[in-house]
Design an enzyme around this catalytic site. Sequence first.
Site, PDB file in Angstrom:
ATOM      1  N   LYS A 116       0.828  -1.214   0.000  1.00  0.00           N
ATOM      2  CA  LYS A 116       0.000   0.000   0.000  1.00  0.00           C
ATOM      3  C   LYS A 116       0.857   1.256   0.000  1.00  0.00           C
ATOM      4  O   LYS A 116       0.539   2.249  -0.650  1.00  0.00           O
ATOM      5  CB  LYS A 116      -0.943  -0.022   1.201  1.00  0.00           C
ATOM      6  CG  LYS A 116      -2.042  -1.070   1.087  1.00  0.00           C
ATOM      7  CD  LYS A 116      -2.951  -1.047   2.284  1.00  0.00           C
ATOM      8  CE  LYS A 116      -4.138  -1.990   2.112  1.00  0.00           C
ATOM      9  NZ  LYS A 116      -3.750  -3.377   1.922  1.00  0.00           N
ATOM     10  N   HIS A 132     -14.643  -2.243   8.447  1.00  0.00           N
ATOM     11  CA  HIS A 132     -13.864  -2.092   7.210  1.00  0.00           C
ATOM     12  C   HIS A 132     -13.965  -3.317   6.310  1.00  0.00           C
ATOM     13  O   HIS A 132     -13.167  -3.466   5.384  1.00  0.00           O
ATOM     14  CB  HIS A 132     -12.389  -1.792   7.506  1.00  0.00           C
ATOM     15  CG  HIS A 132     -12.190  -0.665   8.467  1.00  0.00           C
ATOM     16  ND1 HIS A 132     -12.477   0.640   8.140  1.00  0.00           N
ATOM     17  CD2 HIS A 132     -11.784  -0.641   9.756  1.00  0.00           C
ATOM     18  CE1 HIS A 132     -12.234   1.417   9.180  1.00  0.00           C
ATOM     19  NE2 HIS A 132     -11.828   0.660  10.180  1.00  0.00           N
ATOM     20  N   ARG A 190      -5.663  -9.181  -7.547  1.00  0.00           N
ATOM     21  CA  ARG A 190      -6.326 -10.486  -7.585  1.00  0.00           C
ATOM     22  C   ARG A 190      -7.787 -10.284  -7.948  1.00  0.00           C
ATOM     23  O   ARG A 190      -8.268  -9.155  -8.079  1.00  0.00           O
ATOM     24  CB  ARG A 190      -6.251 -11.143  -6.208  1.00  0.00           C
ATOM     25  CG  ARG A 190      -6.807 -10.238  -5.105  1.00  0.00           C
ATOM     26  CD  ARG A 190      -6.977 -10.935  -3.787  1.00  0.00           C
ATOM     27  NE  ARG A 190      -7.251 -10.012  -2.692  1.00  0.00           N
ATOM     28  CZ  ARG A 190      -8.435  -9.511  -2.397  1.00  0.00           C
ATOM     29  NH1 ARG A 190      -9.485  -9.819  -3.148  1.00  0.00           N
ATOM     30  NH2 ARG A 190      -8.600  -8.688  -1.372  1.00  0.00           N
ATOM     31  N   GLU A 229      -3.235   7.190   7.225  1.00  0.00           N
ATOM     32  CA  GLU A 229      -3.883   8.105   6.299  1.00  0.00           C
ATOM     33  C   GLU A 229      -4.906   8.966   7.029  1.00  0.00           C
ATOM     34  O   GLU A 229      -5.416   8.585   8.085  1.00  0.00           O
ATOM     35  CB  GLU A 229      -4.616   7.333   5.191  1.00  0.00           C
ATOM     36  CG  GLU A 229      -3.707   6.558   4.267  1.00  0.00           C
ATOM     37  CD  GLU A 229      -4.495   5.771   3.241  1.00  0.00           C
ATOM     38  OE1 GLU A 229      -5.706   5.554   3.470  1.00  0.00           O
ATOM     39  OE2 GLU A 229      -3.911   5.373   2.239  1.00  0.00           O
TER      40      GLU A 229
END
Length: 668
Positions: free
Chosen positions: A124, A243, A299, A208
């Site tokens: 990420k 999430h 994926r 973030e």
Amino acid sequence: MDRTKLYRRFRTLLIANRGEIATRVIRTARAMGLRTVAVYSEADRDAMHVAMADEAVLLGPAQARDSYLNIGRVIEAARQSGAEAVHPGYGFLSESADFAQACLDAGLVFVGPTAAMIRTMGSKSGSKMLMEEAGVPLVPGYHGEAQDEATLAKAADKIGFPVLVKASAGGGGRGMRVVSSAGELAGAIVSAKREAKAAFGDDRMLIEKFVQNPRHIEVQIIGDSHGNLLSLFERECTLQRRHQKVIEEAPSPTLDAGRRERVCAAARKAAGAVNYVGAGTIEFVSDGKDVFFIEMNTRLQVEHPVTELITGIDLVEWQLRVAFGEKLPLEQDQIKLNGHAIEARVYAENPQKNFMPSVGRIKTWRTPEATNGLRIDAGYRSGDAVSPYYDAMLAKVIAWAPTRPAAIERLNRGLEETDIRGIVTNIAFLSALVTHPDVRTNAIDTGFIERELKNLTAASGPPGDLELCAAVAAIVDQEAEAARNQAPSPWQTSGWMPVGRRQRVFAFRQGQGAEQRVTLRYGRGPSTLSTGAREFVFIMSPGGDCGFDLTLDGLRSHIVAVIEGHELYLRTRNGRFDLHWVDPFGGDTEEQVGEDKIVAPLPGTVVALLAEEGATLEKGAAILTLEVMKMEQTLRAPYAGVLRKIKCKVGDIVGEGVELAEVEPAAA
């Protein structure tokens, strides 16, 4: 590297996965004429995907690290079975660059991107740096290599709270925490790192800015080894819990045509930065106006069926054709959007107990026929065991219709007609969610489920006359079936008896509620059922394989009933009901585990002790953390008191029902 060495035609495919995605890949592979090989752990010896494949190879013990995550063992299984290619599915090794490289080194075709692509886009932090260079919009954040507490704390302070702490190598909500203040940061990082390490073998974190009232939008892309790269429209996955996606739909009801094209163009630009090959997803977060790149999943996604239904494209088939070395069969302007599709994930979990995973053997598995725009992708069937070792997803119910409202109605009908017994599922919760007025009008964000949780997980109301009468009818029918080839049943509800009318009283209880009684009168004249002051003439008739029809005073209703000893499950037009038939001959007591006991709700591993013996606890104070089905569950004090004893230690593997701690209530 010469891509012809990476992608070439093959005839035997090993699916390095389990459950729903393994059965999904097997279906398409066999339709293409390929020989399929399943792999399995000792816990999955009798699993559905094992039975579906042409061959199956045992990997090892139940723990994923010893089986599905064991790269060497999977490669050996491919050699042993003569497989020429490996499809990784999703989860497990699907985004492991080391696994993709090991396949290449072993002379196997990896159905997916190259190891270099996975390594670049699977990180990420690394992918965000690449996206920044490519001009793709990003959420402000820290994506650096330094992982010490001081660096992460400084970065969070600079970004400004609230922030999102999440695993650099992860997905599916694991290793992710929303942190509202600096005082919460250290604990959140420790917990997220521990969860990420267990799930992905990598505990690196990024931080973030947490976007307030966010929406989750993602774009399906696919590329071939000839330089062609396509986007297949977007999906909206805003309805999430912890999430983790719960409901997904395509296209996004939030975007108009102009914004749709812009976000799809940004996705193609992102994937093009690494000359991507294979199926992948570019994920964005939106504040309702702008979109920001979150990550790329290298994926196939769980939610890929909604894209298939609006485009008419079999993504697994395209994955395999790309792996053959073929060109993509369509160009960008040939991909057309048709209608609307929506998907719900069916999990073995209990929404009324904080979505605690449920394990056990499935005694009943009934799903509606997959016709008229309804699709069921399942990894289980009746008789299969749900173990505590893997993700708790059982199946996906997907619906397509020309419009979004019609697709929602079709999905809800599919959920309502699905009955799974032996374990607890989230089906009623899903039905409540998709029929919520705010979901229908798209007035949602990623925090919607948490805000509405109390309403969405409310217990069903008390059984009414229909349910009580249906319970009696189901019991009588079962008894009549058992006695069909014997002497006439004394409970026969029709026909003439010389002694006149007889009666039988039934008592039922829902949960810990009061008993409700129903009187059956039969013999001379029509059979009747009485609930209190009301008496109904009733007729019971066959209603197909999934229930019976019950007519009360001329009103006919379809009933689905499952009887397991003295436990009854009913599905009527009023919803789903679990009733206990009170034994008329006594012996109807069962031990109840008190809520004051701190016990393991499921088999799991103790990963953290959060309080010390002798500590004074407030009600709800955290005592310890268990890892169950790859997710952490925190056990809390049931009331204010003193923690007298901790009966476990970090690293202990504990069974369901084992007492882990002892709390003494505070003096009144």
